[in-house]
Design an enzyme around this catalytic site. Structure first.
Site, short mmCIF file in Angstrom:
data_model
loop_
_atom_site.label_atom_id
_atom_site.label_comp_id
_atom_site.label_asym_id
_atom_site.label_seq_id
_atom_site.Cartn_x
_atom_site.Cartn_y
_atom_site.Cartn_z
N ASP A 53 20.02 103.83 0.91
CA ASP A 53 21.04 103.85 1.26
C ASP A 53 21.55 105.59 2.14
O ASP A 53 20.34 106.15 1.76
CB ASP A 53 22.42 103.76 1.36
CG ASP A 53 22.41 101.92 0.84
OD1 ASP A 53 21.98 101.62 1.66
OD2 ASP A 53 23.13 101.69 -0.38
N TYR A 111 13.89 102.53 -9.91
CA TYR A 111 14.96 103.36 -9.77
C TYR A 111 15.61 104.29 -11.07
O TYR A 111 15.52 104.11 -12.28
CB TYR A 111 16.31 103.13 -9.33
CG TYR A 111 15.98 102.43 -7.70
CD1 TYR A 111 16.98 103.24 -6.95
CD2 TYR A 111 15.53 101.09 -7.83
CE1 TYR A 111 16.38 102.97 -5.44
CE2 TYR A 111 15.26 100.46 -6.60
CZ TYR A 111 15.76 101.62 -4.88
OH TYR A 111 15.87 101.66 -3.14
#
Length: 253
Positions: A53, A111
């Site tokens: 994003d 992540y």
């Protein structure tokens, strides 16, 4: 035709996310495709392991593209790094089998979220920040419960790709590293804004704003569970993408 794989590192701050968008909006994919098309003198369409994003960074994004060009791999990577903005870099160019796809061939994505306990003028671009002291052992105990298959809809934004909200988490946990609190998670897939949602929830609990029991309710996809505000995008990094051994790459040439 050749199928080329690259590893990509980027500072996501100036970009409206990974995915190409119309209307001149600047994205990481758009910058890479424009430079590759210029180098190879043909239109290039990139596939990526993760569609990060706006404001999210990457240390180990993986992409692939097909080309009719015979330009050597190192020349492609070098030319890209000369043309790209300083906020995007590529390395590890490899020629792979034609069936390899950066997104669909991936077995696992990892992540990391970096969190500061005090504001910083230098590191604020690459880390979130908590306005209250955090209970790290409590946050780690919550993270450990993520292991396994769960419905993560309460921690994510609306799912638009029709693949559902179940994800299989191999590991998750918090630790301290050089002045940062770091959340590390590895799973087969992630929903949109899922990691930031998880971090936001654990921060609220670690700061005493939410009861720890609310985390289990969200993880159980309780319809009455509170949806949390996601943590800032600045602290999130796509750190690694793992592929099965049968997608071995040929030597660089």
């Amino acid at each position: 035709m050749r199928n080329i794989r690259l590893r990509v590192e980027y500072d996501g701050t100036p970009y409206a996310g990974w995915q190409r968008q119309p209307g001149g909006i600047v994205t990481v994919q758009g910058e890479l495709e424009a430079c590759l098309s210029r180098i190879l003198q043909e239109r290039v369409n990139l596939a990526a392991a993760g569609r990060t994003d706006r404001g999210v960074h990457a240390l180990g994004q993986v992409v692939n593209f097909q080309t009719a060009s015979s330009l050597e791999l190192q020349r492609i990577a070098h030319s890209l790094n000369c043309l790209l903005p300083d906020t995007i870099r590529v390395d590890c160019p490899q020629e792979v089998d034609m069936e390899f796809h950066a997104r669909f061939s991936a077995a696992e994505r990892q992540y990391r979220y970096f969190l500061m306990e005090e504001p910083s003028a230098v590191f604020g671009r690459f880390a979130g920040c908590s306005s209250r002291p955090l209970d790290l052992p409590l946050m780690h105990s919550l993270a450990v419960t993520l292991k396994g298959i769960h419905d993560f809809s309460a921690f994510s934004r609306e799912d638009r790709d029709g693949t559902g909200s179940l994800c299989s988490v191999r590991m998750a946990g918090w630790y301290r590293h050089r002045g940062f609190l770091v959340f590390h998670i590895a799973a087969n897939r992630f929903l949109r804004s899922m990691v930031r949602g998880l971090v936001g929830a654990m921060m609220d609990i670690g700061a005493g704003r939410l009861d720890p029991c609310s985390f289990k309710a969200m993880l159980d996809a309780d319809a009455h569970a509170r949806r949390v505000r996601p943590a800032a995008a600045s602290g999130l990094f796509l750190s690694r993408v793992v592929y099965p051994d049968d997608y071995g790459c040929r030597k660089l040439r």
